[in-house]
Design a protein around this motif. Sequence first.
Motif, PDB file in Angstrom:
ATOM      1  N   LEU A   5       0.828  -1.212   0.000  1.00 55.60           N
ATOM      2  CA  LEU A   5       0.000   0.000   0.000  1.00 55.60           C
ATOM      3  C   LEU A   5       0.863   1.263   0.000  1.00 55.60           C
ATOM      4  N   ARG A   6       1.888   1.301   0.847  1.00 55.09           N
ATOM      5  CA  ARG A   6       2.759   2.475   0.927  1.00 55.09           C
ATOM      6  C   ARG A   6       3.475   2.708  -0.409  1.00 55.09           C
ATOM      7  N   GLU A   7       3.906   1.633  -1.062  1.00 57.34           N
ATOM      8  CA  GLU A   7       4.577   1.762  -2.363  1.00 57.34           C
ATOM      9  C   GLU A   7       3.661   2.362  -3.422  1.00 57.34           C
ATOM     10  N   ARG A   8       2.370   2.259  -3.232  1.00 57.47           N
ATOM     11  CA  ARG A   8       1.406   2.814  -4.177  1.00 57.47           C
ATOM     12  C   ARG A   8       0.917   4.199  -3.771  1.00 57.47           C
ATOM     13  N   GLY A   9       1.496   4.747  -2.728  1.00 57.47           N
ATOM     14  CA  GLY A   9       1.194   6.118  -2.335  1.00 57.47           C
ATOM     15  C   GLY A   9      -0.072   6.293  -1.514  1.00 57.47           C
ATOM     16  N   VAL A  10      -0.606   5.220  -0.935  1.00 58.74           N
ATOM     17  CA  VAL A  10      -1.789   5.351  -0.089  1.00 58.74           C
ATOM     18  C   VAL A  10      -1.352   6.050   1.196  1.00 58.74           C
ATOM     19  N   PRO A  11      -2.038   7.138   1.577  1.00 58.33           N
ATOM     20  CA  PRO A  11      -1.643   7.895   2.770  1.00 58.33           C
ATOM     21  C   PRO A  11      -1.621   7.027   4.029  1.00 58.33           C
ATOM     22  N   ALA A  12      -0.744   7.403   4.954  1.00 58.83           N
ATOM     23  CA  ALA A  12      -0.507   6.606   6.168  1.00 58.83           C
ATOM     24  C   ALA A  12      -1.785   6.359   6.962  1.00 58.83           C
ATOM     25  N   LEU A  13      -2.612   7.375   7.168  1.00 64.90           N
ATOM     26  CA  LEU A  13      -3.836   7.192   7.959  1.00 64.90           C
ATOM     27  C   LEU A  13      -4.761   6.182   7.284  1.00 64.90           C
ATOM     28  N   GLN A  14      -4.935   6.315   5.985  1.00 65.41           N
ATOM     29  CA  GLN A  14      -5.803   5.384   5.275  1.00 65.41           C
ATOM     30  C   GLN A  14      -5.183   3.983   5.230  1.00 65.41           C
ATOM     31  N   THR A  15      -3.871   3.898   5.081  1.00 66.02           N
ATOM     32  CA  THR A  15      -3.195   2.599   5.126  1.00 66.02           C
ATOM     33  C   THR A  15      -3.482   1.908   6.445  1.00 66.02           C
ATOM     34  N   ASN A  16      -3.387   2.635   7.552  1.00 63.93           N
ATOM     35  CA  ASN A  16      -3.649   2.048   8.867  1.00 63.93           C
ATOM     36  C   ASN A  16      -5.087   1.555   8.984  1.00 63.93           C
ATOM     37  N   GLU A  17      -6.033   2.304   8.456  1.00 58.37           N
ATOM     38  CA  GLU A  17      -7.444   1.889   8.506  1.00 58.37           C
ATOM     39  C   GLU A  17      -7.673   0.641   7.658  1.00 58.37           C
ATOM     40  N   ILE A  18      -7.072   0.604   6.486  1.00 59.69           N
ATOM     41  CA  ILE A  18      -7.204  -0.563   5.609  1.00 59.69           C
ATOM     42  C   ILE A  18      -6.581  -1.783   6.276  1.00 59.69           C
ATOM     43  N   LEU A  19      -5.390  -1.604   6.858  1.00 58.45           N
ATOM     44  CA  LEU A  19      -4.713  -2.726   7.515  1.00 58.45           C
ATOM     45  C   LEU A  19      -5.498  -3.244   8.707  1.00 58.45           C
ATOM     46  N   LEU A  20      -6.206  -2.379   9.407  1.00 56.60           N
ATOM     47  CA  LEU A  20      -7.035  -2.827  10.526  1.00 56.60           C
ATOM     48  C   LEU A  20      -8.122  -3.777  10.042  1.00 56.60           C
ATOM     49  N   ALA A  21      -8.789  -3.426   8.960  1.00 61.37           N
ATOM     50  CA  ALA A  21      -9.848  -4.281   8.418  1.00 61.37           C
ATOM     51  C   ALA A  21      -9.274  -5.576   7.841  1.00 61.37           C
ATOM     52  N   VAL A  22      -8.163  -5.488   7.126  1.00 63.86           N
ATOM     53  CA  VAL A  22      -7.526  -6.682   6.559  1.00 63.86           C
ATOM     54  C   VAL A  22      -7.062  -7.601   7.688  1.00 63.86           C
ATOM     55  N   ASN A  23      -6.534  -7.029   8.747  1.00 66.15           N
ATOM     56  CA  ASN A  23      -6.101  -7.832   9.884  1.00 66.15           C
ATOM     57  C   ASN A  23      -7.276  -8.594  10.499  1.00 66.15           C
ATOM     58  N   GLU A  24      -8.436  -7.975  10.561  1.00 73.16           N
ATOM     59  CA  GLU A  24      -9.624  -8.665  11.084  1.00 73.16           C
ATOM     60  C   GLU A  24      -9.996  -9.849  10.202  1.00 73.16           C
ATOM     61  N   ALA A  25      -9.926  -9.658   8.895  1.00 72.52           N
ATOM     62  CA  ALA A  25     -10.236 -10.766   7.975  1.00 72.52           C
ATOM     63  C   ALA A  25      -9.226 -11.903   8.145  1.00 72.52           C
ATOM     64  N   LEU A  26      -7.953 -11.554   8.273  1.00 71.85           N
ATOM     65  CA  LEU A  26      -6.923 -12.570   8.480  1.00 71.85           C
ATOM     66  C   LEU A  26      -7.110 -13.278   9.816  1.00 71.85           C
ATOM     67  N   ALA A  27      -7.425 -12.513  10.854  1.00 76.72           N
ATOM     68  CA  ALA A  27      -7.644 -13.106  12.183  1.00 76.72           C
ATOM     69  C   ALA A  27      -8.811 -14.083  12.159  1.00 76.72           C
ATOM     70  N   ASN A  28      -9.842 -13.769  11.386  1.00 75.95           N
ATOM     71  CA  ASN A  28     -10.969 -14.696  11.269  1.00 75.95           C
ATOM     72  C   ASN A  28     -10.542 -16.001  10.613  1.00 75.95           C
ATOM     73  N   CYS A  29      -9.656 -15.929   9.629  1.00 80.74           N
ATOM     74  CA  CYS A  29      -9.122 -17.158   9.024  1.00 80.74           C
ATOM     75  C   CYS A  29      -8.405 -17.989  10.079  1.00 80.74           C
ATOM     76  N   VAL A  30      -7.546 -17.345  10.854  1.00 75.52           N
ATOM     77  CA  VAL A  30      -6.755 -18.044  11.861  1.00 75.52           C
ATOM     78  C   VAL A  30      -7.654 -18.628  12.948  1.00 75.52           C
ATOM     79  N   ASP A  31      -8.606 -17.829  13.428  1.00 69.90           N
ATOM     80  CA  ASP A  31      -9.418 -18.223  14.583  1.00 69.90           C
ATOM     81  C   ASP A  31     -10.575 -19.155  14.250  1.00 69.90           C
ATOM     82  N   HIS A  32     -11.135 -19.044  13.048  1.00 69.25           N
ATOM     83  CA  HIS A  32     -12.396 -19.732  12.787  1.00 69.25           C
ATOM     84  C   HIS A  32     -12.386 -20.720  11.625  1.00 69.25           C
ATOM     85  N   ALA A  33     -11.686 -20.399  10.546  1.00 70.91           N
ATOM     86  CA  ALA A  33     -11.835 -21.176   9.308  1.00 70.91           C
ATOM     87  C   ALA A  33     -11.467 -22.642   9.462  1.00 70.91           C
ATOM     88  N   TYR A  34     -10.459 -22.915  10.251  1.00 65.89           N
ATOM     89  CA  TYR A  34      -9.950 -24.284  10.335  1.00 65.89           C
ATOM     90  C   TYR A  34     -10.111 -24.894  11.730  1.00 65.89           C
TER      91      TYR A  34
END
Length: 126
Positions: free
Chosen positions: A18-47
């Motif tokens: 995201l940073r390499e594509r010029g996405v501003p830091a605040l928006q990058t952090n917000e996007i990463l928060l949501a992506v982290n939740e999706a990843l955490a759901n994979c770890v915690d629930h999918a398997y």
Amino acid sequence: MATAASAAHLRDQFGTWLRERGVPALQTNEILLAVNEALANCVDHAYSDHHAVGTMAVQADFEPSDGCLSVCVTDHGTWRQPGPHRKNDRRGRGVVLMHAMADHCTINGRLDGTTVCLDYRTAASH
């Protein structure tokens, strides 16, 4: 692999992307928060019903000319309908958070896994 360590690694790689594509830091952090939740759901629930650790993947597409970003997190585990929340339960807010943080969020639970897609309009500087 759908482990906490691999989720952190995927999140960090995606943050760099995201940073390499010029996405501003605040928006990058917000996007990463949501992506982290999706990843955490994979770890915690999918398997959780499987005997072996499964896989998860992050796929993203960015169109700099109009600032459209789409990121999908996919697993091949078992979809489980969210259950009712207990009064003192401090978990179970990830889906709400993903919907709140993204401009558009879809969750497609299937027999062969789940895909969470998060769509954003970015203010990328490129």
